[in-house]
Motif scaffolding. Structure first.
Motif, short mmCIF file in Angstrom:
data_model
loop_
_atom_site.label_atom_id
_atom_site.label_comp_id
_atom_site.label_asym_id
_atom_site.label_seq_id
_atom_site.Cartn_x
_atom_site.Cartn_y
_atom_site.Cartn_z
N ILE A 297 0.21 4.14 -13.27
CA ILE A 297 -0.68 3.54 -12.27
C ILE A 297 -1.94 4.38 -12.14
CG2 ILE A 297 -0.92 2.88 -9.85
CD1 ILE A 297 2.16 2.66 -9.76
N GLN B 76 0.44 -1.75 -15.80
CA GLN B 76 0.29 -0.30 -15.84
C GLN B 76 -0.18 0.15 -17.22
OE1 GLN B 76 4.25 0.62 -14.53
NE2 GLN B 76 3.83 -0.04 -12.43
N SER C 245 6.30 4.55 -17.58
CA SER C 245 6.41 3.78 -16.34
C SER C 245 7.72 4.15 -15.67
CB SER C 245 6.36 2.27 -16.61
OG SER C 245 5.05 1.82 -16.82
N THR D 296 4.05 7.11 -13.75
CA THR D 296 4.03 5.74 -13.21
C THR D 296 3.19 4.76 -14.01
OG1 THR D 296 2.12 6.05 -11.76
CG2 THR D 296 4.28 6.71 -10.90
N GLY E 165 5.20 -0.91 -6.93
CA GLY E 165 4.64 -0.47 -8.19
C GLY E 165 3.13 -0.37 -8.21
N GLN E 166 2.51 -0.17 -7.05
CA GLN E 166 1.07 -0.04 -6.95
C GLN E 166 0.72 1.34 -6.40
OE1 GLN E 166 -0.93 -2.54 -8.05
NE2 GLN E 166 0.92 -3.72 -8.56
N LEU E 167 -0.56 1.72 -6.53
CA LEU E 167 -1.02 2.98 -5.96
C LEU E 167 -0.96 2.91 -4.44
CD1 LEU E 167 -2.38 5.73 -6.08
CD2 LEU E 167 -4.58 4.59 -6.36
N ASP E 168 -0.25 3.86 -3.85
CA ASP E 168 -0.08 3.89 -2.39
C ASP E 168 -1.23 4.70 -1.79
OD1 ASP E 168 0.85 3.72 0.17
OD2 ASP E 168 2.90 4.32 -0.33
N TRP F 260 2.23 8.65 -4.52
CA TRP F 260 1.42 7.91 -5.49
C TRP F 260 1.82 6.45 -5.59
CZ3 TRP F 260 -3.10 9.21 -7.25
CH2 TRP F 260 -3.66 8.50 -8.33
N GLN F 261 3.08 6.18 -5.84
CA GLN F 261 3.52 4.81 -6.09
C GLN F 261 4.29 4.26 -4.91
OE1 GLN F 261 5.32 3.95 -9.94
NE2 GLN F 261 6.83 2.62 -9.00
N ASN F 262 3.91 3.05 -4.46
CA ASN F 262 4.70 2.41 -3.41
C ASN F 262 5.82 1.57 -4.05
OD1 ASN F 262 3.65 -0.11 -4.23
ND2 ASN F 262 2.07 -0.10 -2.65
#
Length: 285
Positions: free
Chosen positions: A77, A231, A236, A75, A45-48, A40-42
């Protein structure tokens, strides 16, 4: 819902996000279902999204894709509407059943906007599951009030679905207490005052997010820490190692989960400088 899936399709794999809500796996495995994960999170800190769909290439027809409707836990996100459409298209392409967990409606943007992704998925799906909770947005945590919904475009299946749900319910808890449902019904019948109060919760969480992001930025924190301002929701993930989270606990008496999860709603405005200063101290070593 897990028991429902296990009864109708015991060979289905339930796909959950990694990281994700800590109780999704034991709930699904407790029903005898197989669980697999998608990223999910790269690291920024973004949606992967690319890694997510690369993992979902292994999903087979009849599998179930479990998504957080809004305010992703842990997260914070959330997908954009364009990304929700990609999830919907993937489900249709591979004949995967969407399962939307709505635990924080009203804590992101507003109750209507927070349901936009869910509505998009449901409009496109022939069959879907929804689990919605009143625990946070109505303050009914101890009442365990919510709703389990099975959506299908095949109206001939409705009676059979209802019978199966009633059978599962009877075996699990027989009859739920009525108090929480009565409160939820009362609020939904006359929602104006509740929505004003819910907005105050949401605004407080967002204010804390913005203040923490600003405090970290003022202290020269790396960019991956600043996404906390963008977010949504109560949680988080701090980009700290397990050892750094232990230092945060042992030296600064600030407590989070080993994976970096913090509860934004648990912060007071007066505590933000202390947290930001502790984070900078740890990452500067």
């Amino acid at each position: 819902m897990a028991d429902f899936i296990a009864t109708l399709s015991p060979d289905s794999t339930i796909w959950i996000s990694d990281p994700g809500y800590i109780n999704h796996r034991p709930l699904m495995e407790g029903a005898g279902l197989t669980v697999d994960t998608y990223p999910w999170q790269n690291k920024n800190g973004q949606l992967d999204i690319d890694a997510c769909f690369a993992a979902l290439e292994k999903a087979k027809e009849g599998d179930v894709l479990l998504l957080h409707a809004c305010c992703h836990n842990p997260t914070g996100i959330d997908p954009s509407l364009e990304q929700w459409q990609i999830f919907s298209d993937k489900c249709k392409q591979k004949n995967i059943v969407p399962f939307i967990d709505m635990a924080y409606q009203g804590f992101g943007d507003d109750p209507d906007a927070d349901a936009a992704g869910l509505r998009l998925m449901i409009e496109d799906a022939d069959f879907a599951f929804i689990a919605a909770s009143c625990s946070k947005n109505m303050g009914l945590y101890n009442e365990r009030t919510g709703i389990a919904t099975v959506m299908t475009t095949n109206h001939e299946r409705h009676a059979d679905i209802q019978t199966l749900l009633e059978t599962i319910t009877r075996a699990n808890y027989s009859m739920p207490p009525n108090h929480g449902a009565a409160v939820a019904s009362y609020l939904l019948d006359s929602p104006d005052a509740w929505l004003v109060e819910l907005a105050s919760y949401r605004d407080r969480v967002d204010t804390i997010r913005q203040a923490l992001g600003a405090a970290l930025k003022d202290r020269g924190a790396p960019a991956e820490f600043l996404d906390i301002s963008q977010q949504k929701g109560m949680f988080s993930l701090l980009p700290l190692t397990e050892n750094q989270m232990l230092i945060l606990q042992d030296e600064f008496a600030i407590y989070g989960m080993p994976n970096g999860r913090i509860n934004i709603a648990g912060l007071k405005m007066t505590e933000i400088p202390q947290l930001a200063g502790a984070i900078i101290s740890i990452i500067s070593r």
